[in-house]
Design a protein around this motif. Structure first.
Motif, mmCIF file in Angstrom:
data_model
loop_
_atom_site.group_PDB
_atom_site.id
_atom_site.type_symbol
_atom_site.label_atom_id
_atom_site.label_comp_id
_atom_site.label_asym_id
_atom_site.label_seq_id
_atom_site.Cartn_x
_atom_site.Cartn_y
_atom_site.Cartn_z
ATOM 1 N N VAL A 138 -41.159 -59.346 -19.639
ATOM 2 C CA VAL A 138 -40.265 -58.953 -20.777
ATOM 3 C C VAL A 138 -40.574 -57.755 -21.611
ATOM 4 N N ALA A 139 -41.718 -57.860 -22.037
ATOM 5 C CA ALA A 139 -42.389 -56.759 -22.920
ATOM 6 C C ALA A 139 -42.339 -55.149 -22.204
ATOM 7 N N GLY A 140 -42.115 -55.395 -20.901
ATOM 8 C CA GLY A 140 -42.434 -54.039 -20.210
ATOM 9 C C GLY A 140 -41.132 -53.275 -20.330
ATOM 10 N N LEU A 141 -39.956 -54.337 -20.624
ATOM 11 C CA LEU A 141 -38.635 -53.839 -20.631
ATOM 12 C C LEU A 141 -38.104 -53.243 -21.913
ATOM 13 N N LEU A 142 -39.256 -53.316 -23.066
ATOM 14 C CA LEU A 142 -38.723 -52.665 -24.225
ATOM 15 C C LEU A 142 -38.934 -51.124 -24.112
ATOM 16 N N LYS A 143 -39.361 -50.593 -22.969
ATOM 17 C CA LYS A 143 -39.352 -49.260 -22.817
ATOM 18 C C LYS A 143 -37.993 -48.836 -21.898
ATOM 19 N N ASN A 144 -36.971 -49.635 -21.639
ATOM 20 C CA ASN A 144 -35.821 -49.599 -21.056
ATOM 21 C C ASN A 144 -34.865 -49.361 -22.028
ATOM 22 N N ASP A 145 -33.999 -48.138 -22.072
ATOM 23 C CA ASP A 145 -33.157 -47.926 -23.031
ATOM 24 C C ASP A 145 -32.086 -48.884 -23.051
ATOM 25 N N GLU A 146 -31.636 -49.155 -21.695
ATOM 26 C CA GLU A 146 -30.477 -50.108 -21.819
ATOM 27 C C GLU A 146 -30.868 -51.539 -21.864
ATOM 28 N N ARG A 148 -33.634 -52.645 -23.984
ATOM 29 C CA ARG A 148 -34.921 -52.938 -24.792
ATOM 30 C C ARG A 148 -34.390 -53.809 -26.034
ATOM 31 N N GLU A 149 -33.042 -53.629 -26.389
ATOM 32 C CA GLU A 149 -32.534 -54.492 -27.586
ATOM 33 C C GLU A 149 -32.456 -56.110 -26.966
ATOM 34 N N ASP A 150 -32.293 -56.230 -25.722
ATOM 35 C CA ASP A 150 -32.104 -57.687 -25.089
ATOM 36 C C ASP A 150 -33.719 -58.289 -25.076
ATOM 37 N N ALA A 151 -34.590 -57.192 -24.674
ATOM 38 C CA ALA A 151 -36.034 -57.785 -24.469
ATOM 39 C C ALA A 151 -36.625 -58.034 -25.805
ATOM 40 N N ARG A 152 -36.363 -57.184 -26.783
ATOM 41 C CA ARG A 152 -36.712 -57.523 -27.962
ATOM 42 C C ARG A 152 -36.427 -58.848 -28.640
ATOM 43 N N MET A 153 -35.005 -59.141 -28.538
ATOM 44 C CA MET A 153 -34.572 -60.487 -28.926
ATOM 45 C C MET A 153 -35.157 -61.469 -28.229
ATOM 46 N N VAL A 154 -35.474 -61.332 -26.998
ATOM 47 C CA VAL A 154 -36.060 -62.470 -26.139
ATOM 48 C C VAL A 154 -37.495 -62.703 -26.473
ATOM 49 N N LEU A 155 -38.254 -61.656 -26.691
ATOM 50 C CA LEU A 155 -39.501 -61.869 -27.118
ATOM 51 C C LEU A 155 -39.618 -62.519 -28.539
ATOM 52 N N LEU A 167 -44.959 -57.477 -29.508
ATOM 53 C CA LEU A 167 -43.961 -56.974 -30.278
ATOM 54 C C LEU A 167 -44.555 -55.978 -31.213
ATOM 55 N N LYS A 168 -45.895 -56.521 -31.817
ATOM 56 C CA LYS A 168 -46.615 -55.559 -32.558
ATOM 57 C C LYS A 168 -47.093 -54.086 -31.909
ATOM 58 N N ALA A 169 -47.472 -54.417 -30.757
ATOM 59 C CA ALA A 169 -47.784 -53.328 -29.743
ATOM 60 C C ALA A 169 -46.803 -52.346 -29.423
ATOM 61 N N ALA A 170 -45.680 -52.945 -29.167
ATOM 62 C CA ALA A 170 -44.448 -52.366 -29.161
ATOM 63 C C ALA A 170 -43.830 -51.512 -30.434
#
Length: 212
Positions: A138-146, A148-155, A167-170
């Motif tokens: 999931v964290a890997g998708l924080l770099k995906n512009d489309e 990243r918002e979904d991945a952030r909220m899932v984490l 999240l801290k690393a991101a």
């Protein structure tokens, strides 16, 4: 080992093999019946199919994902509902093994070979049942512009310290336009984020009103 005991072992092994094969066949039948119900022309049949999707188990995850982009919007919608039903069923109390299996299958849907809509739905399904195994993909998708918002909220919703660490690393690596969003997730996880206040508390328009 005596010939008598050897015969018993061989018979037991054969019985176990037959049992496994029978279980696999039953599982495939359940998946086939589910997909047939989801594709049925009758809305009543489709509804009944997705309502009972949880019984099909982890093996139904990928087949359902393939139908989620069907050209018939009603069929696609039924497949999406079925997969949600399956994920929530796996998250029930006392089904830890099934939940891990479904989690693994959902993680497999996050790859870029799958349509964006399927990946997004899989992310949100994971938000309800995910454990530590989901954090890295999931964290890997924080770099995906489309996504990243979904991945952030899932984490933000995964109950694991590793999710906070991700999240801290991101946050450290994120572009400035995304830092405030990640800071909001970290704040919800109990982290102090100096310099990045909650955006809901930042005035958007100038006003002449003064405090009483």
């Amino acid at each position: 080992m005596s010939m008598n005991n050897l015969s018993k072992v061989l018979l037991a092994s054969g019985a176990a093999g037959v049992s496994t094969a029978t279980a696999g066949a039953a599982g495939n039948k359940a998946v086939d019946e589910l997909i047939a119900g989801i594709r049925d022309a009758s809305d009543k049949v489709r509804t009944q199919a997705w309502l009972n999707a949880g019984k099909a188990g982890p093996a139904a995850v990928k087949p359902l994902a393939e139908v989620m982009t069907d050209s018939d919007p009603e069929v696609a919608r039924a497949a999406t509902r079925a997969l949600w039903q399956l994920a929530r069923h796996a998250g029930r109390p006392g089904a830890a093994k099934e939940k891990r299996a479904v989690e693994t299958e959902l993680i497999g849907l996050l790859g870029d070979k799958n349509p964006l809509s399927v990946r997004r739905e899989a992310l949100w399904m994971l938000s309800e049942i995910a454990g530590t195994n989901s954090v890295e993909p999931v964290a890997g998708l924080l770099k995906n512009d489309e996504l990243r918002e979904d991945a952030r909220m899932v984490l933000e919703r995964i109950p694991a310290k590793s999710a906070v660490a991700a999240l801290k690393a991101a946050f450290e690596a994120a572009p400035e336009d995304f830092k405030a969003n990640i800071a909001q997730s970290l704040r919800k996880r109990g982290q102090e984020m100096a310099g990045y206040p909650c955006q809901k508390l930042v005035p958007k328009k100038k006003t002449d009103l003064k405090p009483l």
